[in-house]
Design a protein around this motif. Structure first.
Motif, PDB file in Angstrom:
ATOM      1  N   GLU A 131       0.844  -1.192   0.000  1.00  0.00           N
ATOM      2  CA  GLU A 131       0.000   0.000   0.000  1.00  0.00           C
ATOM      3  C   GLU A 131       0.882   1.245   0.000  1.00  0.00           C
ATOM      4  O   GLU A 131       1.934   1.279   0.647  1.00  0.00           O
ATOM      5  N   LEU A 132       0.462   2.276  -0.712  1.00  0.00           N
ATOM      6  CA  LEU A 132       1.228   3.517  -0.793  1.00  0.00           C
ATOM      7  C   LEU A 132       0.563   4.586   0.070  1.00  0.00           C
ATOM      8  O   LEU A 132      -0.479   5.137  -0.311  1.00  0.00           O
ATOM      9  N   LEU A 164       8.318   1.446  -1.299  1.00  0.00           N
ATOM     10  CA  LEU A 164       8.301   2.870  -0.947  1.00  0.00           C
ATOM     11  C   LEU A 164       9.700   3.466  -1.029  1.00  0.00           C
ATOM     12  O   LEU A 164       9.875   4.623  -1.430  1.00  0.00           O
ATOM     13  N   ILE A 165      10.679   2.666  -0.626  1.00  0.00           N
ATOM     14  CA  ILE A 165      12.060   3.130  -0.475  1.00  0.00           C
ATOM     15  C   ILE A 165      12.986   2.174  -1.201  1.00  0.00           C
ATOM     16  O   ILE A 165      12.771   0.963  -1.184  1.00  0.00           O
ATOM     17  N   THR A 166      14.034   2.711  -1.811  1.00  0.00           N
ATOM     18  CA  THR A 166      15.021   1.856  -2.461  1.00  0.00           C
ATOM     19  C   THR A 166      16.402   2.500  -2.349  1.00  0.00           C
ATOM     20  O   THR A 166      16.553   3.599  -1.819  1.00  0.00           O
ATOM     21  N   PRO A 181       6.745   5.847  -7.402  1.00  0.00           N
ATOM     22  CA  PRO A 181       5.336   5.612  -7.067  1.00  0.00           C
ATOM     23  C   PRO A 181       4.962   6.154  -5.680  1.00  0.00           C
ATOM     24  O   PRO A 181       3.834   6.631  -5.490  1.00  0.00           O
ATOM     25  N   PHE A 182       5.893   6.077  -4.731  1.00  0.00           N
ATOM     26  CA  PHE A 182       5.604   6.618  -3.399  1.00  0.00           C
ATOM     27  C   PHE A 182       5.504   8.141  -3.449  1.00  0.00           C
ATOM     28  O   PHE A 182       4.600   8.739  -2.851  1.00  0.00           O
ATOM     29  N   GLN A 221       4.333  12.305 -11.434  1.00  0.00           N
ATOM     30  CA  GLN A 221       2.978  12.661 -11.866  1.00  0.00           C
ATOM     31  C   GLN A 221       2.018  12.248 -10.751  1.00  0.00           C
ATOM     32  O   GLN A 221       1.349  11.211 -10.845  1.00  0.00           O
ATOM     33  N   PRO A 222       1.962  13.026  -9.692  1.00  0.00           N
ATOM     34  CA  PRO A 222       1.241  12.596  -8.491  1.00  0.00           C
ATOM     35  C   PRO A 222      -0.271  12.537  -8.676  1.00  0.00           C
ATOM     36  O   PRO A 222      -0.850  13.188  -9.547  1.00  0.00           O
TER      37      PRO A 222
END
Length: 238
Positions: A131-132, A164-166, A181-182, A221-222
């Motif tokens: 989930e984001l 979420l994080i990378t 995406p986050f 592109q939020p």
């Protein structure tokens, strides 16, 4: 796309407009949800903005601060985004230490640090795996290569869509970064861009057609608002 582009006369006006916008977002978020969440960017451009925020009389106990990316250096290192924000803003106000959500950079394996920060975000937002969650504001800058956060052209971090994080990389420099995406799950994304050296990249980011992997800011592109605040040097052609 819900994109707003504003070109301000100079960096002073750029900071003033960014401050005005953020104060509005703080007020709305606290009224609607009882707290305000923001992810900070590094670099030199946002520093005067952080100093301006520190001079405001705000409900600091209701404000939670995260970082969109961090260099993999100790928190007291001159290159640390956390250190810059603490000196310019956080150490100057009465914000509870628990409201400062820094990226830990003391793991031998950066991938483990990325996993831990993701887990921390999931616990804070009570979100399930996959989930984001939505931050109220994600502040971003942009490099003259069109990178944003630590999402650099043609790097593996740009391919990560299920986290979420990378881990991000610039040459041999390791970073921890939000995935795009986050970032795109935020209620508001605010780019703050200054300098004539940004004009060529901006032209490609705003172009109807260009390669996203070459100009990574195109990936942003939020689902919420997208603000591009530019000084005249950067945005003279917009």
């Amino acid at each position: 796309m819900n994109r707003t582009v504003e070109v301000l006369p100079d960096q002073s006006a750029l900071v003033a407009r960014a401050l005005e916008l953020i104060l509005s977002k703080i007020d709305t978020a606290i009224q609607q949800r009882g707290r305000f969440t923001i992810a900070l960017s590094g670099g030199s451009t946002p520093k005067p903005l952080y100093e301006a925020i520190a001079n405001q009389n705000l409900p600091w106990d209701k404000i939670h601060v995260f970082w969109g990316d961090e260099r993999y250096v100790p928190s007291d290192h001159p290159d640390s985004n956390e250190l810059m924000a603490r000196r310019a803003w956080l150490d100057r106000v009465n914000i509870p230490p628990a409201n400062i959500h820094a990226i830990q950079t003391d793991e031998a394996d950066p991938a483990l640090a990325a996993t831990k920060y993701e887990r921390h975000l999931q616990e804070f937002f009570h979100s399930a795996s996959g989930e984001l969650p939505s931050l109220d504001v994600v502040l971003l800058g942009m490099g003259d290569d069109a990178h944003t956060a630590s999402l650099f052209p043609h790097t593996e971090a740009l391919k990560v869509r299920d986290r979420l994080i990378t881990v991000g990389n610039k040459d041999s420099s390791i970073r921890i970064t939000f995935t795009y995406p986050f970032i795109n799950s935020a209620r508001s994304v605010i780019f703050i861009v200054a300098g004539t050296n940004k004009r060529p990249a901006l032209a490609q980011v705003f172009a109807p057609v260009a390669d996203d992997f070459t100009y990574p800011s195109r990936f942003i592109q939020p689902q919420g608002e997208l603000w591009w605040l530019l000084d005249a040097a950067a945005g003279g052609n917009q």
